[in-house]
Design a protein around this motif. Structure first.
Motif, PDB file in Angstrom:
ATOM      1  N   ASP A   1      -8.272  -4.395   2.529  1.00 59.99           N
ATOM      2  CA  ASP A   1      -9.270  -3.327   2.493  1.00 59.99           C
ATOM      3  C   ASP A   1      -8.649  -2.386   3.639  1.00 59.99           C
ATOM      4  O   ASP A   1      -9.597  -1.531   3.954  1.00 59.99           O
ATOM      5  CB  ASP A   1     -10.647  -3.964   3.145  1.00 59.99           C
ATOM      6  CG  ASP A   1     -10.519  -4.698   4.414  1.00 59.99           C
ATOM      7  OD1 ASP A   1     -11.629  -5.281   4.843  1.00 59.99           O
ATOM      8  OD2 ASP A   1      -9.554  -4.892   5.009  1.00 59.99           O
ATOM      9  N   GLN A   2      -7.541  -2.488   4.154  1.00 59.80           N
ATOM     10  CA  GLN A   2      -6.767  -1.776   4.946  1.00 59.80           C
ATOM     11  C   GLN A   2      -7.688  -1.785   6.381  1.00 59.80           C
ATOM     12  O   GLN A   2      -7.221  -0.715   7.480  1.00 59.80           O
ATOM     13  CB  GLN A   2      -7.015  -0.364   4.408  1.00 59.80           C
ATOM     14  CG  GLN A   2      -5.969  -0.066   3.287  1.00 59.80           C
ATOM     15  CD  GLN A   2      -4.600  -0.720   3.439  1.00 59.80           C
ATOM     16  OE1 GLN A   2      -3.656  -0.213   4.155  1.00 59.80           O
ATOM     17  NE2 GLN A   2      -4.203  -1.986   2.684  1.00 59.80           N
ATOM     18  N   THR A   3      -8.327  -2.371   6.726  1.00 61.05           N
ATOM     19  CA  THR A   3      -8.798  -2.659   8.203  1.00 61.05           C
ATOM     20  C   THR A   3      -7.817  -3.002   9.072  1.00 61.05           C
ATOM     21  O   THR A   3      -7.844  -2.554  10.148  1.00 61.05           O
ATOM     22  CB  THR A   3     -10.123  -3.856   8.236  1.00 61.05           C
ATOM     23  OG1 THR A   3      -9.415  -5.038   7.666  1.00 61.05           O
ATOM     24  CG2 THR A   3     -11.297  -3.343   7.571  1.00 61.05           C
ATOM     25  N   LEU A   4      -6.609  -3.506   8.452  1.00 59.21           N
ATOM     26  CA  LEU A   4      -5.323  -3.657   9.392  1.00 59.21           C
ATOM     27  C   LEU A   4      -4.316  -3.108   8.390  1.00 59.21           C
ATOM     28  O   LEU A   4      -4.260  -3.402   7.176  1.00 59.21           O
ATOM     29  CB  LEU A   4      -5.178  -5.057   9.341  1.00 59.21           C
ATOM     30  CG  LEU A   4      -5.908  -6.130  10.430  1.00 59.21           C
ATOM     31  CD1 LEU A   4      -5.327  -7.403  10.565  1.00 59.21           C
ATOM     32  CD2 LEU A   4      -5.488  -5.333  11.790  1.00 59.21           C
ATOM     33  N   PRO A   5      -3.833  -1.985   8.787  1.00 59.91           N
ATOM     34  CA  PRO A   5      -2.611  -1.219   8.088  1.00 59.91           C
ATOM     35  C   PRO A   5      -1.517  -1.878   7.771  1.00 59.91           C
ATOM     36  O   PRO A   5      -1.369  -3.176   8.424  1.00 59.91           O
ATOM     37  CB  PRO A   5      -2.701  -0.040   8.926  1.00 59.91           C
ATOM     38  CG  PRO A   5      -2.753  -0.461  10.536  1.00 59.91           C
ATOM     39  CD  PRO A   5      -3.928  -1.450  10.191  1.00 59.91           C
TER      40      PRO A   5
ATOM     41  N   GLU B   1      -2.689   9.039   5.766  1.00 65.29           N
ATOM     42  CA  GLU B   1      -3.784   8.767   5.210  1.00 65.29           C
ATOM     43  C   GLU B   1      -3.711   7.782   3.979  1.00 65.29           C
ATOM     44  O   GLU B   1      -2.621   7.688   3.511  1.00 65.29           O
ATOM     45  CB  GLU B   1      -4.669   9.754   4.494  1.00 65.29           C
ATOM     46  CG  GLU B   1      -4.088  10.531   3.361  1.00 65.29           C
ATOM     47  CD  GLU B   1      -5.056  11.636   2.665  1.00 65.29           C
ATOM     48  OE1 GLU B   1      -6.142  11.798   3.204  1.00 65.29           O
ATOM     49  OE2 GLU B   1      -4.465  12.276   1.818  1.00 65.29           O
ATOM     50  N   PHE B   2      -4.502   6.739   3.699  1.00 61.92           N
ATOM     51  CA  PHE B   2      -4.471   5.753   2.820  1.00 61.92           C
ATOM     52  C   PHE B   2      -4.491   6.428   1.427  1.00 61.92           C
ATOM     53  O   PHE B   2      -5.432   7.352   1.059  1.00 61.92           O
ATOM     54  CB  PHE B   2      -5.498   4.849   2.879  1.00 61.92           C
ATOM     55  CG  PHE B   2      -5.817   3.889   1.662  1.00 61.92           C
ATOM     56  CD1 PHE B   2      -6.970   4.007   0.763  1.00 61.92           C
ATOM     57  CD2 PHE B   2      -5.092   2.793   1.684  1.00 61.92           C
ATOM     58  CE1 PHE B   2      -7.078   3.262  -0.141  1.00 61.92           C
ATOM     59  CE2 PHE B   2      -5.305   1.934   0.682  1.00 61.92           C
ATOM     60  CZ  PHE B   2      -6.269   2.083  -0.335  1.00 61.92           C
ATOM     61  N   VAL B   3      -3.676   5.840   0.449  1.00 66.03           N
ATOM     62  CA  VAL B   3      -3.716   6.350  -0.923  1.00 66.03           C
ATOM     63  C   VAL B   3      -4.151   5.335  -1.872  1.00 66.03           C
ATOM     64  O   VAL B   3      -5.098   5.363  -2.772  1.00 66.03           O
ATOM     65  CB  VAL B   3      -2.487   6.834  -1.238  1.00 66.03           C
ATOM     66  CG1 VAL B   3      -2.368   7.165  -2.777  1.00 66.03           C
ATOM     67  CG2 VAL B   3      -2.130   8.003  -0.646  1.00 66.03           C
TER      68      VAL B   3
ATOM     69  N   ALA C   1       0.743  -1.170   0.176  1.00 68.66           N
ATOM     70  CA  ALA C   1      -0.056  -0.149  -0.172  1.00 68.66           C
ATOM     71  C   ALA C   1       0.966   1.103   0.052  1.00 68.66           C
ATOM     72  O   ALA C   1       1.926   1.062   0.223  1.00 68.66           O
ATOM     73  CB  ALA C   1      -1.036  -0.027   1.092  1.00 68.66           C
ATOM     74  N   TRP C   2       0.155   2.371  -0.539  1.00 72.71           N
ATOM     75  CA  TRP C   2       0.966   3.518  -0.296  1.00 72.71           C
ATOM     76  C   TRP C   2      -0.061   4.513   0.768  1.00 72.71           C
ATOM     77  O   TRP C   2      -1.250   4.500   0.274  1.00 72.71           O
ATOM     78  CB  TRP C   2       1.013   4.348  -1.699  1.00 72.71           C
ATOM     79  CG  TRP C   2       2.118   4.009  -2.374  1.00 72.71           C
ATOM     80  CD1 TRP C   2       1.926   2.952  -3.615  1.00 72.71           C
ATOM     81  CD2 TRP C   2       3.560   4.277  -2.581  1.00 72.71           C
ATOM     82  NE1 TRP C   2       3.298   2.697  -4.013  1.00 72.71           N
ATOM     83  CE2 TRP C   2       4.138   3.432  -3.520  1.00 72.71           C
ATOM     84  CE3 TRP C   2       4.137   5.129  -1.680  1.00 72.71           C
ATOM     85  CZ2 TRP C   2       5.524   3.521  -3.709  1.00 72.71           C
ATOM     86  CZ3 TRP C   2       5.565   5.188  -1.913  1.00 72.71           C
ATOM     87  CH2 TRP C   2       6.034   4.479  -3.117  1.00 72.71           C
ATOM     88  N   TYR C   3       0.445   5.287   1.457  1.00 72.11           N
ATOM     89  CA  TYR C   3      -0.143   6.258   2.232  1.00 72.11           C
ATOM     90  C   TYR C   3       0.689   7.510   1.943  1.00 72.11           C
ATOM     91  O   TYR C   3       1.731   7.530   1.529  1.00 72.11           O
ATOM     92  CB  TYR C   3       0.086   5.842   3.809  1.00 72.11           C
ATOM     93  CG  TYR C   3      -0.996   4.739   4.193  1.00 72.11           C
ATOM     94  CD1 TYR C   3      -1.211   3.396   3.731  1.00 72.11           C
ATOM     95  CD2 TYR C   3      -1.984   5.007   4.924  1.00 72.11           C
ATOM     96  CE1 TYR C   3      -2.015   2.473   4.145  1.00 72.11           C
ATOM     97  CE2 TYR C   3      -2.936   4.154   5.467  1.00 72.11           C
ATOM     98  CZ  TYR C   3      -2.713   2.901   5.216  1.00 72.11           C
ATOM     99  OH  TYR C   3      -3.899   1.986   5.330  1.00 72.11           O
TER     100      TYR C   3
END
Length: 120
Positions: free
Chosen positions: A102-106, A45-47, A34-36
């Motif tokens: 789904d980013q529920t866990l980062p 924040e999530f990207v 992921a990219w934040y």
């Protein structure tokens, strides 16, 4: 695990940049990436995110249609192509490994970040 981000810089509004992240120290192909981003005075924040197979990709609403996340499992890299950049995109961009699509866990592991500055 080491995540080394690169490719940030200064660009004018409407321009493009590509940031990349090279991973080492962990099996890459099966891991969600992921990219934040974090702007001054704001929370991280999530990207965008991408699953190991690249089958599932997600974007924040603010970047949909402008940013594209991709990965190369042979090279252990994940990239973020950023087009039509706006001043609001100015931030330090971090790549992360692990977590759930789904980013529920980062992400569990983070790179050091790369600065992206968009001038108006």
């Amino acid at each position: 695990v080491q995540l080394q981000a690169s490719g940030g810089g200064l660009v004018q509004t409407g321009g493009s940049l590509r940031v990349s992240c090279a991973a080492s120290g962990h099996t890459f192909g099966g891991m969600n990436m992921a990219w934040y981003r974090q702007a001054p005075g704001k929370d991280r924040e999530f990207v965008a995110s991408i699953t190991g197979s690249s089958r599932n990709i997600a974007y924040a609403d603010s970047v949909k249609g402008r940013f594209t996340i991709s990965r190369d499992n042979a090279k252990n890299t994940v990239s973020l192509q950023m087009n039509s950049l706006k001043p609001d995109d100015t931030a330090v961009y971090y790549c992360g490994m692990g977590g759930t699509p789904d980013q529920t866990l980062p992400p569990r592991w983070w790179g050091q970040g790369t600065q992206v500055t968009v001038s108006s």
